[in-house]
Each structure stands twice: as structure tokens, then as C-alpha cells.
Design an enzyme around this catalytic site. Structure first.
Site, short mmCIF file in Angstrom:
data_model
loop_
_atom_site.label_atom_id
_atom_site.label_comp_id
_atom_site.label_asym_id
_atom_site.label_seq_id
_atom_site.Cartn_x
_atom_site.Cartn_y
_atom_site.Cartn_z
N CYS A 124 0.81 -1.22 0.00
CA CYS A 124 0.00 0.00 0.00
C CYS A 124 0.85 1.27 0.00
O CYS A 124 0.32 2.36 -0.21
CB CYS A 124 -0.94 -0.01 1.20
SG CYS A 124 -1.88 -1.53 1.30
N CYS A 150 -13.57 -0.55 7.76
CA CYS A 150 -12.63 -0.95 6.71
C CYS A 150 -12.77 -0.04 5.49
O CYS A 150 -13.88 0.31 5.10
CB CYS A 150 -12.91 -2.38 6.27
SG CYS A 150 -12.93 -3.57 7.63
N LYS A 186 -10.52 5.54 4.08
CA LYS A 186 -11.83 5.06 4.55
C LYS A 186 -12.97 5.54 3.66
O LYS A 186 -13.83 4.77 3.27
CB LYS A 186 -12.03 5.54 6.01
CG LYS A 186 -13.34 5.23 6.65
CD LYS A 186 -13.51 3.78 7.04
CE LYS A 186 -14.28 2.99 6.03
NZ LYS A 186 -15.73 3.13 6.06
N HIS A 221 -9.24 3.34 -1.69
CA HIS A 221 -7.86 2.87 -1.56
C HIS A 221 -7.46 1.98 -2.74
O HIS A 221 -7.36 0.77 -2.60
CB HIS A 221 -7.72 2.12 -0.22
CG HIS A 221 -6.35 1.65 0.09
ND1 HIS A 221 -5.19 2.22 -0.41
CD2 HIS A 221 -5.92 0.62 0.89
CE1 HIS A 221 -4.14 1.57 0.06
NE2 HIS A 221 -4.55 0.59 0.84
#
Ligand SMILES: [Zn+2]
Lengths: 388, 120
Positions: free
Chosen positions: A84, A210, A331, A335
Site C-alpha cells: 500500500c 474498513c 476510509k 484505496h
């Protein structure tokens, strides 16, 4: 201070894109080039991030392909993979290259598709994401990435009394910020009650703790400091820090410290000649609500053990004294793995220019980006400042 | 260089033993590496770790990766002596601070074993 500036920034909407990787990247790249007012033929290099294209879409060696698509074939292209933290690492290397005089003008960016448009549904994508944990000592337990951060967060709750309500407050805050971001994957508010009623993914995380699977791309144009004044709206790079921590997570000295983030932040702050208190806002890697709690402590935006309290009390809100994730964060903004790092740099650039619209942080002259990869094993921290 | 390979560690797990590597800096590795991850020393001593320990952290996973068929399994990091290892819990769920003991292995992920613990 690094001798480098960001002079152009652009990104796609984050969400679901049934578009090829090069077309998605091209949209962000041209937005950044247009913002800088340069064409691709002005570039000296492309620093490009994509974490998982080989696994998700059977696409590797993407560098020359995306360069060809934007009319920049022939350029040296380096491709980065750090889970990430992929495109923050690309950004770091680009900053160091212009700082050292290796290049004058560099395009930096990343692209990723993680939604079912890839043909991969949640179980398969969960498995691909888990490849960033240790193959021999973590994956055989059935560990997932929500699981990784659940293990770290549960320990934090045990040591510091962080509560599920405080975690939910992070989600509520970032969703509220995301409603002001037209490029965010999620554009609606939520409540603590709604978060706490969601299905459990890996306790203490429920669905709304998540970040989503997202598709998207982002890019920035980085130049040497001597060139900054020839562009309309430069933002200075104060410093960039980059560190790793022990893998697997059981062998880390301290599970709640996220030590790589602390080391990277110290390095970035020292180079920029600032302390955490001098920074006006931060974009941090909130892949899960608990991750924002750990991150805000690691970069010095909240005292150790108080990351959850700060969120619940509104201190990390847009209107608070220590704003965290004005963009909505991972969030709410989304992502797309390899695009996240430079998307944080896009947000810092717009905030410091004062062009962030409804989500503008007041007096935002110094911003911090915290981009984390793997089981808290890689972190890149970048400091951007108003041009001097 | 340390003389503990992954294959030896995995064979030991299948036999109900946990192997680690002790360093003179004070760190004991719960999973083999060629050198101490904290100080870089290559002079590591192979040690048998205790098979009883204390839960350092835990979570129960409800959305598993594609290769794992049943949801709702508990993953733990267990303090075994001076080291920590990751494993599964079978039987009653455990909390941080609970004592657990090594009770077997699972090998749902190709031929990679993971230690299985149960509450004492
Ligand atoms: Zn050592």
C-alpha cells in the site's frame, strides 16, 4: 529542506472504473501535467507505482506501457511495489532524484484496480492482498489484512483502553470529510450506531471500519527547487522519510508503535526542520479505523494511547485543532493500492494551495502524508510546505 | 549465519515443537531468519521454545481469503518464552492475557503448517 517542489497534481475519482490501467493512469497523469502547464515531452523520467497488477489483472511491466499511452515512451521509467506504500516510495525516489540533480522534471504516480471489474471477487482479492503478509509465518494461519490491523488494534485497546466507539468515531469523521470530496469513493455520512451495527470482518473491525476496494489513479509533477518559480503554483517538499520494520509482525519489538512510521516521521521532520506540532494537518493511512489511531500517534498528532480519544473528541476533525484526513482518507476517499500514496500528495498540494474547497483546512501551510505498506512493515512520511 | 531453515521449523511444528533463534542482544526470534532482525548479528542460537504461552493479541476472522473455506477462526500472536509466534486457536476463544498450549497444526494453505493453540 529537500530541494524539490510539487508543481502539478491530479487524480481520477476513486471508485469503480471499468477502464484499462493505462487509460486510468493517463487521466491522472494528464490532469497533473495540465495543472503544471507542461507537456509529456518536458519530462525527464516517470516514477510509477502499481502493487498488484500481475496478480489482479495478469499485467506486469506496466512502466513502458503507461509511458507510451501518455506519449512519453523513451523516458526512463522505474516501477515501484511496496504494497500500500507503493506510490509514496515512488514519490520519495523522485524527490531524491531532483534534489540530487539527476533529473529536473519528473512525473510520479500510481494506478490500481481492486474492485470486481478485475474479475476478482472479495475472497480472491482478500487472498491477493494477504500476499503482502509473510508467506511462511503469517499466511498459513488464514490471516487477512483486516486481521493484521485487528491484531495491532486489539493490542492497542488492551494497553490503552481504546474503545470500539472511538474506532467508529474515526469512520464517522472520515465519512463526513469525504462528503466534501467530489473524488471520494463514498460520499455519504455515517453514524457511530451504524458503524457498530455492521457485520464483523475481523474483530474489532466491522464493515464500516474498513476502507473499500477501489479503482483509481493519481499523479504529481515534481521539479528541482531551482525550477519551482517558473511554475504557477509550486508547493515545496520539506522532507521525506522512509523506514521498514520487522516482518512477521510477531517479531516486531512493539505491536502498537508502528515503529517504521515513527522512524520515517522523525527523518521527514528533521529534514524539514519542523516538529509534529508545526504541521497543520495530516493525511494518514487509515486502511482501517484502528490504523488511523496508530498512525496519528506515530506521527505525533496525538499522544501515545490517545489517538482514539482525539478522534472521538473531534480534535482530528476538519474543524479540530489537529485535522487528520481532510480528504476523507482511505476510509471514505477509497484505496486503489498503488495510487494511494501520490493521492495523499495531491491532497496535501491542494490543501496548501488553498484550493480544497469545502474540505479546506484553515491556515494549512504545512501538511504531512503517512503512507503505510504491508503489516506496518513499510512507511513513507512526506512533509509539504507553502512555497517560500 | 543461523542454521535454522524454514523447512526445519515447519517439520518441527508438524511434530509439535516450536523452534526459535536466540540472539545475544536479548531478542529471540519466533520465526527463522538468517540474522537477528533487531541487531543484525548472525551468531544466533537455535532454541526450543516453550509450547505453553500467553496470548499477546488476537482476532477472529469472518471474511477469509479464497483458500480458506470456513469463516470465524481465531488468529493469535502468542508469547512463548522470550519469543512470539502466530497461530490459530481451536476450541474455546481466548482473550489477551489468557494461557494457551500448543495443540497441533493446520495445513489449509498448500503444505504450509501453522501452529494451533488451545486454551489451558
Ligand atoms: Zn540481536
Amino acid at each position: 529542506m529537500a530541494d524539490a517542489a510539487v508543481v502539478g497534481a491530479g487524480m481520477t475519482e476513486f471508485g469503480v472504473h471499468d477502464t484499462t490501467l493505462q487509460e486510468l493512469f493517463g487521466e491522472a497523469a494528464f490532469a497533473a501535467l495540465d495543472d503544471a502547464g507542461v507537456e509529456a515531452d518536458a519530462l525527464d523520467a516517470l516514477y510509477f507505482g502499481n502493487a498488484m497488477g500481475g496478480q489482479t489483472e495478469n499485467e506486469t511491466h506496466l512502466g513502458p506501457r503507461v509511458a507510451s499511452h501518455i506519449g512519453a515512451a523513451g523516458l526512463p521509467v522505474q516501477r515501484f511495489e511496496d504494497a500500500c506504500a507503493t506510490s509514496a516510495n515512488a514519490f520519495k525516489n523522485a524527490v531524491q532524484a531532483v534534489d540530487a540533480g539527476v533529473h529536473d522534471i519528473v512525473l510520479v504516480g500510481g494506478v490500481e484496480r481492486c474492485t470486481p471489474v478485475t474479475g476478482k471477487e472479495t475472497p480472491e482479492m482478500t487472498r491477493i492482498f494477504a500476499s503482502a503478509s509473510h508467506r511462511q509465518y503469517e499466511q498459513p494461519t488464514g490471516l487477512t489484512f483486516p486481521g493484521v490491523f485487528a491484531l495491532l488494534t486489539k493490542r492497542h485497546m488492551h494497553e490503552h483502553g481504546t474503545t470500539e466507539e472511538q474506532l467508529a468515531a474515526v469512520a464517522v469523521k472520515n465519512h463526513a470529510h469525504g462528503t466534501h470530496n467530489p473524488r471520494a469513493h463514498f460520499g455519504k455520512e455515517t453514524t457511530v450506531e451504524e458503524v457498530l451495527e455492521g457485520p464483523v470482518v475481523a474483530d474489532p473491525f466491522r464493515l464500516m471500519d474498513c476502507c473499500p476496494f477501489s479503482d483509481g489513479a493519481s499523479a504529481v509533477v515534481v521539479v528541482g527547487g531551482d525550477l519551482a518559480d517558473s511554475f504557477d503554483a509550486p508547493v515545496d517538499v520539506g522532507g521525506v522519510g522512509h523506514a521498514t520494520d520487522v516482518v512477521p509482525l510477531g517479531d516486531k519489538a512493539d505491536l502498537t508503535a508502528t515503529q517504521a512510521a515513527r522512524d520515517a516521521a522523525s527523518e521527514a521532520y528533521e529534514e524539514a526542520g519542523i516538529t509534529a506540532g508545526d504541521a497543520d494537518f495530516a493525511e494518514v493511512h487509515d486502511c482501517f479505523t484502528g490504523a488511523e489511531v496508530l498512525a496519528s500517534e506515530a506521527i505525533g498528532f496525538a499522544p501515545d494511547g490517545e489517538g482514539g480519544t482525539y478522534a472521538a473528541e473531534g480534535r482530528t476533525s476538519l474543524s479540530g485543532d489537529r485535522p487528520v484526513n481532510p480528504s476523507g482518507g482511505l476510509k471514505a476517499k477509497g484505496h486503489p493500492i498503488g495510487a494511494t500514496g501520490t493521492a495523499q500528495i495531491v491532497e496535501l498540494t491542494e490543501q496548501i494551495r488553498g484550493t480544497a474547497g469545502e474540505r479546506q483546512v484553515t491556515d494549512s501551510e504545512v501538511g504531512v502524508a503517512h503512507n503505510l505498506g504491508g503489516d506496518a512493515a513499510t512507511t513513507v512520511v512526506s512533509v509539504l510546505e507553502a512555497h517560500s | 549465519m543461523s542454521d535454522l531453515s524454514y523447512d526445519e521449523w515447519a517439520d518441527a511444528v508438524r511434530e509439535g515443537r516450536l523452534l526459535g533463534l536466540a540472539c545475544s542482544c536479548g531478542h529471540t526470534n519466533g520465526s527463522p531468519t538468517a540474522a537477528c532482525p533487531h541487531c543484525g548479528s548472525r551468531d544466533l542460537e537455535r532454541v526450543d521454545l516453550p509450547t505453553e504461552g500467553v496470548v499477546h493479541t488476537e482476532t477472529t476472522i469472518q471474511v477469509p481469503p479464497a483458500t480458506f473455506e470456513t469463516r470465524g477462526y481465531q488468529v493469535v500472536v502468542v508469547e512463548v518464552g522470550d519469543a512470539r509466534v502466530m497461530g490459530r486457536v481451536e476450541g474455546d476463544e481466548v482473550d489477551i492475557g489468557d494461557r494457551v498450549t500448543l495443540a497441533g497444526t493446520i495445513a489449509e494453505d498448500d503444505d504450509h503448517p501453522a501452529p494451533v493453540f488451545e486454551a489451558r
